[in-house]
Design a protein around this motif. Structure first.
Motif, PDB file in Angstrom:
ATOM      1  N   GLY A 229      46.376 -50.083 -23.845  1.00 27.89           N
ATOM      2  CA  GLY A 229      46.330 -51.399 -23.224  1.00 27.89           C
ATOM      3  C   GLY A 229      47.339 -51.580 -22.112  1.00 27.89           C
ATOM      4  O   GLY A 229      47.110 -52.340 -21.167  1.00 27.89           O
ATOM      5  N   ALA A 230      48.482 -50.866 -22.193  1.00 27.19           N
ATOM      6  CA  ALA A 230      49.554 -51.027 -21.208  1.00 27.19           C
ATOM      7  C   ALA A 230      49.421 -50.095 -20.008  1.00 27.19           C
ATOM      8  O   ALA A 230      50.131 -50.261 -19.011  1.00 27.19           O
ATOM      9  N   LEU A 231      48.529 -49.113 -20.082  1.00 26.73           N
ATOM     10  CA  LEU A 231      48.422 -48.145 -18.997  1.00 26.73           C
ATOM     11  C   LEU A 231      47.883 -48.790 -17.722  1.00 26.73           C
ATOM     12  O   LEU A 231      46.971 -49.621 -17.756  1.00 26.73           O
ATOM     13  N   ARG A 232      48.429 -48.362 -16.602  1.00 23.43           N
ATOM     14  CA  ARG A 232      47.928 -48.783 -15.294  1.00 23.43           C
ATOM     15  C   ARG A 232      46.699 -47.951 -14.924  1.00 23.43           C
ATOM     16  O   ARG A 232      46.321 -47.026 -15.628  1.00 23.43           O
ATOM     17  N   ASP A 233      46.110 -48.275 -13.789  1.00 22.29           N
ATOM     18  CA  ASP A 233      44.972 -47.505 -13.301  1.00 22.29           C
ATOM     19  C   ASP A 233      45.336 -46.031 -13.185  1.00 22.29           C
ATOM     20  O   ASP A 233      46.418 -45.671 -12.720  1.00 22.29           O
ATOM     21  N   ARG A 234      44.419 -45.176 -13.612  1.00 23.07           N
ATOM     22  CA  ARG A 234      44.578 -43.726 -13.607  1.00 23.07           C
ATOM     23  C   ARG A 234      45.755 -43.270 -14.476  1.00 23.07           C
ATOM     24  O   ARG A 234      46.391 -42.254 -14.226  1.00 23.07           O
ATOM     25  N   GLY A 235      46.015 -44.042 -15.527  1.00 29.28           N
ATOM     26  CA  GLY A 235      47.041 -43.653 -16.486  1.00 29.28           C
ATOM     27  C   GLY A 235      46.570 -42.498 -17.353  1.00 29.28           C
ATOM     28  O   GLY A 235      45.372 -42.215 -17.468  1.00 29.28           O
ATOM     29  N   ARG A 236      47.539 -41.835 -17.981  1.00 29.80           N
ATOM     30  CA  ARG A 236      47.228 -40.677 -18.812  1.00 29.80           C
ATOM     31  C   ARG A 236      47.893 -40.796 -20.168  1.00 29.80           C
ATOM     32  O   ARG A 236      49.054 -41.188 -20.269  1.00 29.80           O
ATOM     33  N   VAL A 237      47.142 -40.414 -21.191  1.00 28.28           N
ATOM     34  CA  VAL A 237      47.665 -40.286 -22.554  1.00 28.28           C
ATOM     35  C   VAL A 237      47.697 -38.806 -22.899  1.00 28.28           C
ATOM     36  O   VAL A 237      46.679 -38.118 -22.801  1.00 28.28           O
ATOM     37  N   VAL A 238      48.882 -38.315 -23.296  1.00 25.79           N
ATOM     38  CA  VAL A 238      49.020 -36.931 -23.743  1.00 25.79           C
ATOM     39  C   VAL A 238      49.207 -36.958 -25.250  1.00 25.79           C
ATOM     40  O   VAL A 238      50.224 -37.437 -25.748  1.00 25.79           O
ATOM     41  N   ARG A 239      48.219 -36.440 -25.989  1.00 24.92           N
ATOM     42  CA  ARG A 239      48.297 -36.432 -27.442  1.00 24.92           C
ATOM     43  C   ARG A 239      49.006 -35.163 -27.905  1.00 24.92           C
ATOM     44  O   ARG A 239      48.491 -34.060 -27.765  1.00 24.92           O
ATOM     45  N   VAL A 240      50.204 -35.322 -28.435  1.00 22.13           N
ATOM     46  CA  VAL A 240      50.988 -34.199 -28.960  1.00 22.13           C
ATOM     47  C   VAL A 240      50.813 -34.087 -30.461  1.00 22.13           C
ATOM     48  O   VAL A 240      50.669 -33.001 -31.016  1.00 22.13           O
ATOM     49  N   GLY A 241      50.851 -35.227 -31.159  1.00 19.39           N
ATOM     50  CA  GLY A 241      50.748 -35.203 -32.616  1.00 19.39           C
ATOM     51  C   GLY A 241      50.410 -36.565 -33.170  1.00 19.39           C
ATOM     52  O   GLY A 241      50.355 -37.563 -32.441  1.00 19.39           O
ATOM     53  N   THR A 242      50.193 -36.601 -34.486  1.00 13.45           N
ATOM     54  CA  THR A 242      49.820 -37.839 -35.168  1.00 13.45           C
ATOM     55  C   THR A 242      50.648 -37.952 -36.434  1.00 13.45           C
ATOM     56  O   THR A 242      50.127 -38.124 -37.537  1.00 13.45           O
ATOM     57  N   ILE A 243      51.970 -37.832 -36.294  1.00 18.57           N
ATOM     58  CA  ILE A 243      52.838 -37.763 -37.465  1.00 18.57           C
ATOM     59  C   ILE A 243      52.746 -39.013 -38.318  1.00 18.57           C
ATOM     60  O   ILE A 243      52.972 -38.978 -39.529  1.00 18.57           O
ATOM     61  N   GLY A 244      52.370 -40.145 -37.711  1.00 21.41           N
ATOM     62  CA  GLY A 244      52.245 -41.380 -38.467  1.00 21.41           C
ATOM     63  C   GLY A 244      51.149 -41.335 -39.518  1.00 21.41           C
ATOM     64  O   GLY A 244      51.114 -42.169 -40.417  1.00 21.41           O
ATOM     65  N   GLN A 245      50.242 -40.345 -39.424  1.00 25.31           N
ATOM     66  CA  GLN A 245      49.140 -40.255 -40.381  1.00 25.31           C
ATOM     67  C   GLN A 245      49.235 -39.037 -41.291  1.00 25.31           C
ATOM     68  O   GLN A 245      48.388 -38.866 -42.167  1.00 25.31           O
ATOM     69  N   TYR A 246      50.237 -38.175 -41.107  1.00 25.79           N
ATOM     70  CA  TYR A 246      50.302 -36.946 -41.887  1.00 25.79           C
ATOM     71  C   TYR A 246      50.412 -37.224 -43.387  1.00 25.79           C
ATOM     72  O   TYR A 246      49.863 -36.476 -44.196  1.00 25.79           O
ATOM     73  N   ASN A 247      51.133 -38.266 -43.747  1.00 27.67           N
ATOM     74  CA  ASN A 247      51.320 -38.574 -45.162  1.00 27.67           C
ATOM     75  C   ASN A 247      50.454 -39.740 -45.626  1.00 27.67           C
ATOM     76  O   ASN A 247      50.556 -40.160 -46.773  1.00 27.67           O
ATOM     77  N   THR A 248      49.610 -40.253 -44.725  1.00 27.11           N
ATOM     78  CA  THR A 248      48.694 -41.349 -45.066  1.00 27.11           C
ATOM     79  C   THR A 248      47.314 -41.015 -44.508  1.00 27.11           C
ATOM     80  O   THR A 248      46.887 -41.578 -43.496  1.00 27.11           O
TER      81      THR A 248
END
Length: 331
Positions: A229-248
């Motif tokens: 939601g906060a990204l500007r035009d032509r923003g990029r998301v780099v997915r490195v990991g999902t540690i928030g879900q490893y134990n859930t």
């Protein structure tokens, strides 16, 4: 050199957060190298978030665990491995390893650079951050960056490398007020927030009121939705990991406005650092001069004694580290 080797085995599958009861230390004689191999006495061990994922099925039970390790060749039956050489390999979670030359990366002696840096900012941690910035995000000078789990290994390395690459404002999230202060006072983040203190979208909007250009995501969940939601035009998301879900594993899916991806021409991309081994030399060329002149620091939490490796792993999963968490042999 001792006559006894120690290895760590996983003995049960965890449901949720692992405990010390999921592991066992096993003694055995120090292994002897066969022709074409060498015996390595390990010096530093890395514990990493991906180990938690592998505990669910990729790691065999009642067998030595693997992991990134630095060690010294102490006996060699391979012409390609000289005794006394320091090498990096992946047969960690044990005090001694038998390796072939094609299983190791030689560590060049660099006066003024601590050996531990080759597992942190010069190792897989630093390579992950460097690839995220230069190959996936292709960050440009002046662009604003948000990093989740910013006080962890990849989060601290990302900020320090991004600053040297000319990034603009750096915003980070962490799990405590103490870590937030660490990010702004020591690591170099311009703004940081405790993600536990309110809705992620509100906290990010306050810290980055004009938006962001790049999000380096180590967590997933609500912070990923907020960043999109906060990204500007032509923003990029780099997915490195999902540690928030490893134990859930039953965590709810990420909620965000999917139209944003089209309307703002966003790009979301993940990667495995193992696919970028050829970039490692470039990282050395970039980072070593900065380490030597003090403009780059390797953030590390170091526990002493191999017997503390399980403790270090569980500490990392609970967020008890700053920067890269390592275990060092007892002197």
């Amino acid at each position: 050199m001792t006559d006894t080797a120690l290895t760590v085995h996983q003995i049960a599958r965890p449901s949720g957060l692992p405990t010390a009861e999921h592991f066992r230390f096993v003694e055995s004689p120090v292994p002897a190298p066969e022709p074409g191999t060498a015996l390595v006495e390990n010096l530093y061990w890395s514990v990493d978030p991906y180990h938690r994922e592998m505990m669910d099925g990729d790691f065999a039970l009642h067998a030595p665990l693997e992991g990134r390790t630095l060690g010294r060749v102490v006996a060699s039956r391979s012409p390609a491995l000289a005794e006394g050489e320091i090498v990096h390999h992946r047969q960690g979670w044990r005090t001694h390893s038998v390796v072939r030359a094609d299983e190791v990366r030689r560590i060049p002696p660099i006066h003024g650079v601590p050996l531990s840096a080759h597992l942190s900012v010069l190792g897989g941690t630093g390579l992950t951050a460097y690839v995220a910035l230069t190959r996936i995000a292709r960050i440009r000078e002046g662009e604003d960056l948000f990093v989740s789990a910013a006080a962890g290994a990849v989060g601290t390395a990302t900020a320090r490398l991004a600053r040297l690459l000319g990034a603009g404002r750096l915003i980070g999230s962490a799990g405590s007020a103490q870590k937030v202060r660490y990010l702004t006072e020591e690591v170099g983040y311009d703004e940081a927030f405790d993600y536990r203190s309110g809705p992620a979208a509100d906290l990010l909007a306050e810290a980055a009121c004009d938006g962001i250009d790049v999000f380096v995501d180590n967590v997933g969940g609500d912070q990923l939705g907020a960043a999109i939601g906060a990204l500007r035009d032509r923003g990029r998301v780099v997915r490195v990991g999902t540690i928030g879900q490893y134990n859930t594993p039953d965590a709810p899916p990420v909620v965000f406005n999917h139209a944003d991806v089209v309307e703002k021409s966003l790009r979301i991309e993940g990667f495995h650092v193992r696919d970028y081994a050829e970039v490692h030399e470039e990282l050395y060329e970039f980072a070593v001069p900065h380490l030597l002149d003090g403009t780059l620091v390797s953030d590390e939490t170091v526990l002493v004694g191999f017997e503390r490796i399980v403790e270090a792993f569980l500490l990392m999963l609970r967020g008890g580290n700053r920067g890269k968490i390592l275990v060092r042999e007892a002197s």
